[in-house]
Enzyme design. Structure first.
Site, mmCIF file in Angstrom:
data_model
loop_
_atom_site.group_PDB
_atom_site.id
_atom_site.type_symbol
_atom_site.label_atom_id
_atom_site.label_comp_id
_atom_site.label_asym_id
_atom_site.label_seq_id
_atom_site.Cartn_x
_atom_site.Cartn_y
_atom_site.Cartn_z
ATOM 1 N N THR A 32 0.735 3.977 0.268
ATOM 2 C CA THR A 32 0.111 2.676 0.018
ATOM 3 C C THR A 32 -1.046 2.796 -0.954
ATOM 4 O OG1 THR A 32 0.719 2.091 2.289
ATOM 5 C CG2 THR A 32 -0.818 0.626 1.165
ATOM 6 N N TYR B 173 3.891 13.710 8.389
ATOM 7 C CA TYR B 173 4.362 12.394 7.959
ATOM 8 C C TYR B 173 5.844 12.497 7.636
ATOM 9 C CZ TYR B 173 4.612 8.114 5.048
ATOM 10 O OH TYR B 173 4.950 6.901 4.505
ATOM 11 N N LYS C 78 3.027 10.854 11.961
ATOM 12 C CA LYS C 78 3.330 9.487 11.545
ATOM 13 C C LYS C 78 4.842 9.435 11.367
ATOM 14 C CE LYS C 78 2.868 6.239 7.691
ATOM 15 N NZ LYS C 78 2.359 6.030 6.307
ATOM 16 N N VAL D 277 0.214 3.687 11.841
ATOM 17 C CA VAL D 277 -0.357 3.737 10.498
ATOM 18 C C VAL D 277 0.204 2.516 9.791
ATOM 19 C CG1 VAL D 277 -0.534 5.005 8.339
ATOM 20 C CG2 VAL D 277 -0.530 6.244 10.514
#
EC number: 4.3.3.7
Length: 289
Positions: A43, A131, A160, A200
Site C-alpha cells: 500500500t 507476509y 500477515k 493489516v
C-alpha cells in the site's frame, strides 16, 4: 500483535514524498485508536521507492509516531541480502518490528523460504511478521513452513496472512501459536473467529475508528456487533481492490481531502467509472462531506 494495523500510503507531492502529509495521516490514525502502522509495504508503493526513500520513510514514520503505537516496517525483498539490509536499518532507527513479504518473481522452494527468513531472523532482534500474499508473489508459504519458522526462530512472532484459503489459516492456528493477522479486510472476522488477532488493513486508512471498533468487538467475542460494522464497511472493502492496490485507497483519500497525492508509474489514476463507484460508496457511508 493484536488489533488494527493500517498499511499506510506513501503520499507524494510533485514527484517527491510528502512528509508533512505522512505526519498528518499518522496522527489521524493514532487519534482513532489503531494498534500500529505499517509503512512501505504494498500500500505504501515500496516497489517504486528508491532505497534511500524507503529508508527515509521508515525513519520519518518512527519519528512521527514517537512511541505512541507500534511501527512495523516493510523491509521485504526477493533478494535476501537486500531484505536483510533494510531490516537492519529499520531496527537501527527504532522500529518495533519488520514485515517480510515472501520473495516474489524468483519463486524459491519452501527450503529456500526457510533459509531466507532464517538468515534475516538470525541477524536482527526485533520481531518479524511474515507476509504471505500468493496473489502477488505466485508463491505460498505452506503451513508446515510457517510452523517451522515460528518454532525455530524466537523473533518470528506473527504472520500477515493474505491467502484467502481459510483451510490454510486453520492449519496454521492449529499447529502453532503464531499471531495471525488477516491481510484481507474482507476476511478479518472469519480469521479472528478461527483464532486470529486482528488485521493489516487498507480500509482503515479512511475508516480507522470503525475498523478498530469491529476488531475490538470480535476479539471480545461480540461477533453480532462486529458483523454490523463489517457489513457496513463491506462495499468499501470490495472497492479497495476494484483496481490494483493502492490505486483505490489513494483515490479515496484524495476525494476525502486527506494527504495522498499522485501514484508513481507504472501505477496510474483510477478509471472514471470506478471513481464513480468509489464516490458513491463514500457518500453512502457518510464519509464525504
Amino acid at each position: 500483535m493484536q488489533g488494527v494495523y493500517p498499511a499506510i500510503v506513501t503520499p507524494f507531492k510533485d514527484g517527491k514524498v510528502d512528509y508533512d502529509g505522512l505526519r498528518t495521516n499518522i496522527d489521524y490514525l493514532i487519534e482513532n485508536g489503531v494498534s500500529g502502522v505499517i509503512p512501505v509495504g504494498t500500500t505504501g508503493e515500496s516497489p517504486t521507492l528508491t532505497p534511500l526513500e524507503h529508508e527515509k520513510v521508515i525513519e520519518k514514520v518512527v519519528e512521527f509516531v514517537d512511541g505512541r503505537v507500534e511501527v512495523i516496517a516493510g523491509t521485504g525483498s526477493n533478494s535476501t541480502s537486500e531484505a536483510l539490509e533494510f531490516s537492519q536499518y529499520a531496527e537501527d532507527v527504532g522500529v518495533d518490528g519488520v514485515l517480510l513479504i515472501t520473495p516474489y518473481y524468483n519463486k524459491p522452494s519452501q527450503e529456500g523460504l526457510k533459509r531466507h527468513f532464517g538468515e534475516i531472523a538470525n541477524s536482527i532482534n526485533v520481531p518479524i511478521v511474515l507476509y504471505n500474499v500468493p496473489s502477488r508473489t505466485a508463491l505460498n508459504i505452506e503451513p508446515e513452513t510457517i510452523k517451522y519458522l515460528f518454532e525455530e526462530y524466537s523473533n518470528i512472532t506473527a504472520i500477515k496472512e493474505a491467502n484467502p484459503n481459510l483451510s490454510q489459516v486453520s492449519e496454521v492456528l492449529d499447529s502453532c501459536n503464531i499471531d495471525v493477522l488477516s491481510g484481507n479486510d474482507e476476511l478479518t472476522l472469519p480469521i479472528i473467529s478461527l483464532g486470529g488477532k486482528g488485521v493489516v488493513s487498507v480500509v482503515a486508512n479512511i475508516a480507522p475508528k470503525e475498523f478498530v471498533q469491529m476488531v475490538d468487538f470480535a476479539n471480545a467475542g461480540k461477533f453480532d456487533k462486529a458483523k454490523e460494522i463489517h457489513y457496513k464497511l463491506f462495499p468499501l472493502m470490495k472497492l479497495m481492490f476494484i483496481e490494483t492496490n493502492p490505486i483505490p485507497i489513494k483515490t479515496a483519500m484524495n476525494m476525502l481531502g486527506m494527504p495522498s497525492g499522485e501514484l508513481r508509474l507504472p501505477l496510474c489514476e483510477m478509471a472514471e467509472s470506478n471513481k464513480l463507484k468509489l464516490q458513491n460508496a463514500l457518500n453512502n457511508l457518510g464519509l464525504l462531506k
